[in-house]
Each structure stands twice: as structure tokens, then as C-alpha cells.
Design a protein around this motif. Sequence first.
Motif, short mmCIF file in Angstrom:
data_model
loop_
_atom_site.label_atom_id
_atom_site.label_comp_id
_atom_site.label_asym_id
_atom_site.label_seq_id
_atom_site.Cartn_x
_atom_site.Cartn_y
_atom_site.Cartn_z
N LYS A 174 0.61 -1.28 -0.15
CA LYS A 174 0.07 0.00 0.09
C LYS A 174 0.70 1.10 0.02
O LYS A 174 1.66 1.50 0.90
CB LYS A 174 -0.94 0.02 1.29
CG LYS A 174 -2.03 0.93 0.85
CD LYS A 174 -2.54 1.62 2.39
CE LYS A 174 -3.71 2.62 1.88
NZ LYS A 174 -3.90 3.40 3.07
N ALA A 175 0.92 2.07 -1.11
CA ALA A 175 1.65 3.24 -1.18
C ALA A 175 0.94 4.24 -0.97
O ALA A 175 -0.39 4.35 -1.16
CB ALA A 175 2.10 3.35 -2.58
N GLY A 176 1.36 5.12 -0.16
CA GLY A 176 0.64 6.50 0.23
C GLY A 176 0.35 7.46 -0.93
O GLY A 176 1.10 7.23 -2.18
N VAL B 81 -1.02 15.94 -1.41
CA VAL B 81 -0.93 15.71 -0.18
C VAL B 81 -1.37 16.73 0.81
O VAL B 81 -2.03 16.51 1.85
CB VAL B 81 0.73 15.35 0.18
CG1 VAL B 81 1.38 15.41 1.66
CG2 VAL B 81 1.19 14.02 -0.62
N HIS B 82 -1.14 17.96 0.58
CA HIS B 82 -1.27 19.10 1.59
C HIS B 82 -2.73 19.50 1.60
O HIS B 82 -3.50 19.68 2.52
CB HIS B 82 -0.46 20.32 1.23
CG HIS B 82 0.87 20.17 1.50
ND1 HIS B 82 1.76 19.46 0.72
CD2 HIS B 82 1.77 20.71 2.39
CE1 HIS B 82 2.89 19.61 1.10
NE2 HIS B 82 3.09 20.41 2.28
N GLY C 129 -6.56 16.40 0.64
CA GLY C 129 -5.32 15.85 0.63
C GLY C 129 -5.04 14.62 1.35
O GLY C 129 -6.07 13.78 1.64
N ALA C 130 -3.87 14.21 1.79
CA ALA C 130 -3.61 12.98 2.49
C ALA C 130 -4.04 12.88 3.89
O ALA C 130 -3.16 13.51 4.63
CB ALA C 130 -2.03 12.52 2.23
N SER C 131 -5.31 12.97 4.16
CA SER C 131 -5.88 13.08 5.41
C SER C 131 -6.94 12.06 5.80
O SER C 131 -7.58 11.74 4.92
CB SER C 131 -6.62 14.34 5.81
OG SER C 131 -7.47 14.64 6.94
N THR C 132 -7.22 11.45 6.89
CA THR C 132 -8.03 10.22 7.14
C THR C 132 -9.20 10.86 7.80
O THR C 132 -10.21 9.98 7.96
CB THR C 132 -7.50 9.28 7.90
OG1 THR C 132 -6.82 9.70 9.10
CG2 THR C 132 -6.49 8.33 7.09
#
Length: 314
Positions: free
Chosen positions: A150-152, A241-242, A285-288
Amino acid sequence: MTTQTVNPQHKLPNLSNFNIINYTNKIKKTFIGILATIPIAITLPVQALEVEIIPKQPELGDTISVVIDVEPQETQNIPVVTVKNQTENNTYPAFAIAPNKYRAFIPTTPLEKPGVRTVRITGNGQERNLAVLVGDRDFPVQRINLPPGKAGVKATEYELQRVAQLKALQTPEKYWERAFIAPNKARISTKYGVRRYYNGKFAKDYYHRGVDYAGGAGSPVVAPAAGRVALVGTVAQGFRVHGNVIGIDHGQGVVSIFMHLSKINVQEGDFVKAGQLIGGIGSTGASTGPHLHWGLYVNGKSIDPIPWKSQSID
Ligand SMILES: [Zn+2]
């Protein structure tokens, strides 16, 4: 006044010898030599560079202020601050904060080793060397297990470039005043400096580069201090991502970044005041899940923002 900052909790042999200092002493010795041989009244020069290091007992993650008082001179050279630690030699710009008074910020991070930094201050033909002891600090540790393969999410080139430009700002003006305020009213869910293991392997270059606020989606994000909006980026522009992101230049090498926003209320070039609404919390972005990530950077490195809130760094 000669200020040597030593953390008394850490014993070091011969720290006074380590503080080999200083040009000025040599100059004074020469003067005394001349005085002994020529019977003319000569006034010894006062110490031309007075240096204060704040805080007195810095720890990893702290921002170290080097405050330099210089003698009034017709042509004032801005002092230069160079710091040597175990592995690096860095130069930090000093900026005027009052007449004949300058300050440089030295960032420290969890990636560095604790121990002595040699801080060299040069200006107006003078040189001072101080030994500054940076104490260790325990940062919390998280263990993350990812399914194999699993790649981010990967940042885009544009995103990386714009964020790097923001962090590199060293604007001579100082826009902020007094202590910073919290950018959101919610509690802090993840502190600064958290280290991680991924699937049992220590991520040696990772640390949490800011603090997370657990505010709900849409809750207000305010400027923690005055500054110029130097970056507004959106998912649509490639900020994968941001997420939707705002960068504020507070001046003199101090920059804030706010990530994962749902809403942005400012434009690049705007000047904002402390407490001014700039956006809303989101999960872009990259946030759960909805939260605000606030990163505070000093001369390009992410330092702990919390001391900037608890004390006024004017
Ligand atoms: Zn975060």
C-alpha cells in the motif's frame, strides 16, 4: 555582558575551555600590552557585541533566539550567526529588531542529536563564540501497520516546489507581534515531533512537523499571528498531499502552513492580522478525517509551535 548558556542539568567537562572565544579578549590583551609600555591614557573599548541566548535551557524542537546588541556605528554591518553541531555548519540571517539590536533564530528538530552547538557571531570586525547546550527531549512514538504494497499518496512536483518556496522565505520585515494564538479552538490531537515505526521499522527521517487540532469539518481556522499570505494552494492545482493549503509569512524566517482545509478565505498577497479568519477545517489531501495541521517553520525547519504560543518572542 558575556552570556554563556549552559544547561546545568548536563555536565560537560571544561565547558569554559570550550568557550575559547574571542577576538575581543585578544584585542584587549594587545591594548594592555601597549598600555604597559606607553604611558598614555587609553580607554579600553567596551565589548562591541553583546549576545544573549534564549531560552537558557533549550531542548530539541525549540527555537533558539540569538539576540545581539551592537555598538552604534555609522555603517552598521548586519551580524552573521553560524552554528556548528555534530554534523552540520549552518548560517542564519540576523534581522534588526530595534536600533543597534539584531536577532537570528536557530531552529532545532527531533532529527538532530542533543548536545553542544558552537554559535559564532560576527559583526563589525568582532567575533564571539558561545557554546549552547541543546537538551534531549522524549517525543511520542506511533506504530503504524500498513498492508503490504500500500503506497501513500504522492505529492506533485508543483506542490513540492511551492511549499519549498514558502519554507525558504527569509523576509527582513517582522510582521508578528506578541505571542502566537491557537489557529483553532479544538484540542490538540497529535503533538509536534511524534516519531513513527512503519510495520516495525523506524522511519528515521519522519517526525510530525507541526500540531494537529481535532476541530470539526468547517470549524474556523484563524491566523495565529500577523503576516502576509504567501501561498494559497488547492487540490485542483495539484496539492494532493497538503490538500487545500494556506502559507503565511510572519517575516524574519518564520512561516506557518495550514493543511487539509475545506475552505480558504484569503488570497495570496493578503496581509492578515492575528485572529483573522483564514479558512475552515477539512480533510482534503492526505488526511483520514477532518483536522487542522499547523506547521511552524523557522529558517526552513519545522520547530515546535507551542513555545511560540506560551511566550512572546518579540
Ligand atoms: Zn499533522
